[in-house]
Write an enzyme that holds these catalytic residues in place. Structure first.
Site, mmCIF file in Angstrom:
data_model
loop_
_atom_site.group_PDB
_atom_site.id
_atom_site.type_symbol
_atom_site.label_atom_id
_atom_site.label_comp_id
_atom_site.label_asym_id
_atom_site.label_seq_id
_atom_site.Cartn_x
_atom_site.Cartn_y
_atom_site.Cartn_z
ATOM 1 C CG HIS A 31 -1.958 0.953 1.712
ATOM 2 N ND1 HIS A 31 -3.008 0.952 1.354
ATOM 3 C CD2 HIS A 31 -1.678 2.320 1.981
ATOM 4 C CE1 HIS A 31 -3.595 2.312 1.777
ATOM 5 N NE2 HIS A 31 -2.868 2.719 1.965
ATOM 6 C CG ASP A 33 -0.602 5.814 2.782
ATOM 7 O OD1 ASP A 33 -1.712 5.545 2.375
ATOM 8 O OD2 ASP A 33 -0.082 5.288 3.730
ATOM 9 N N GLY A 140 -3.510 10.788 6.456
ATOM 10 C CA GLY A 140 -2.114 11.698 6.551
ATOM 11 C C GLY A 140 -1.050 11.278 7.299
ATOM 12 C CG ASP A 173 -5.098 3.059 5.391
ATOM 13 O OD1 ASP A 173 -4.522 2.692 6.086
ATOM 14 O OD2 ASP A 173 -5.039 3.927 4.504
ATOM 15 C CB SER A 196 2.922 1.971 12.932
ATOM 16 O OG SER A 196 1.435 2.006 13.315
HETATM 17 C C1 DX5 Z 1 -2.495 7.374 6.421
HETATM 18 C C2 DX5 Z 1 -2.394 6.074 5.421
HETATM 19 C C3 DX5 Z 1 -2.411 4.754 6.308
HETATM 20 C C4 DX5 Z 1 -1.204 4.653 7.182
HETATM 21 C C5 DX5 Z 1 -1.530 3.818 8.223
HETATM 22 O O1 DX5 Z 1 -2.971 8.149 5.954
HETATM 23 O O2 DX5 Z 1 -3.586 6.204 4.790
HETATM 24 O O3 DX5 Z 1 -2.263 3.830 4.952
HETATM 25 O O4 DX5 Z 1 -0.198 4.387 6.432
HETATM 26 O O5 DX5 Z 1 -0.400 3.888 9.228
HETATM 27 P P1 DX5 Z 1 -0.856 2.999 10.547
HETATM 28 O O6 DX5 Z 1 -1.180 1.363 10.044
HETATM 29 O O7 DX5 Z 1 0.430 3.331 11.164
HETATM 30 O O8 DX5 Z 1 -1.998 3.524 11.338
HETATM 31 ZN ZN ZN Z 2 -3.341 4.439 3.088
#
Ligand code: DX5
Ligand code: ZN
Length: 220
Positions: A31, A33, A140, A173, A196
């Site tokens: 994935h 971002d 974000g 997500d 994370s």
């Molecule tokens: C945040 C992203 C997520 C993020 C998730 O805007 O869309 O994909 O990477 O991060 P974690 O899993 O650490 O919450």
């Molecule tokens: Zn994302």
């Protein structure tokens, strides 16, 4: 059977290829971002990262476009090697043309909804898309806590996907960790996205393996 999607946002970018190889046995999707500093405050990632990753992995590369006017990025991302795009319904309230454009570019396509957007807003488009992604954090940033409001939202969408009988994946997500992953799957998620929860853990491969097992319904 459910799947794990590894979000590279919290990976160590000084050795991104190695990090992806580490978790690839467990994550069927990578994935990516993509943020423009307008739809969300940060800027992050883009076609150059996709292009660097493409020769490293055969896994599906899924772009999460947190951008205004996402359709302007589709061709460049496809060219770089992306397989699928998801964009926000908040950015494109009338998404039919953008869905068609993604298809025309040869990309899989999904819609993403922030926590504040009623899930019913996605219902009219379920027959045209491959995937719905429900945010469980404010988009974000990585390392936030999952908002439990997402669970009834997943259940509501799952019921509608089944009612319509459409082959739509349902992704969650944000803030997904081993402690809450089972609840997300029980609520109806078929794809667990974690950044994370994988790369922020002492042993990312082991964390990915455990999340993959929960996504598949194989672990408690
Ligand atoms: C945040 C992203 C997520 C993020 C998730 O805007 O869309 O994909 O990477 O991060 P974690 O899993 O650490 O919450
Ligand atoms: Zn994302």
């Amino acid at each position: 059977m459910g799947r794990l999607s590894a979000s590279i946002l919290s990976a160590d970018f000084s050795r991104l290829g190695e990090q992806v190889k580490l978790i690839e046995p467990y994550a069927e999707v990578i994935h990516v971002d993509i943020m423009d500093g307008h739809f969300v405050p940060p800027i992050a990632l883009g076609a150059v990262i996709v292009k660097s990753l493409r020769p490293v992995t055969e896994r599906m590369l899924h772009g999460h476009l947190m951008v205004e006017a996402p359709e302007g990025f589709f061709d460049e991302l496809k060219e770089a090697g992306l397989d699928m795009v998801s964009f926000h319904l908040e950015a494109v309230p009338e998404p039919a043309p953008a869905i068609a454009k993604a298809r025309g570019a040869g990309l899989g396509v999904g819609l993403t909804l922030n926590l504040e957007t009623p899930v019913e807003a996605a219902f009219p488009f379920l027959g045209e898309i491959d995937d719905v992604m429900l945010m469980s954090i404010r988009p974000g940033w990585s390392f936030q806590q999952l908002n439990p409001d997402v669970y009834p939202r997943l259940a509501n969408l799952r019921a509608e996907i089944e009612r319509q009988g459409v082959p739509v994946e349902l992704e969650i997500d944000g803030g997904v960790k081993i402690e809450n992953a089972r609840r997300a799957v029980d609520a109806g998620a078929t794809v667990l996205i974690a950044a994370s929860g994988i790369f922020g853990q002492p042993d990312p491969a082991e964390a990915a393996r455990r999340l993959r097992d929960v996504a598949r319904g194989e672990a408690a």
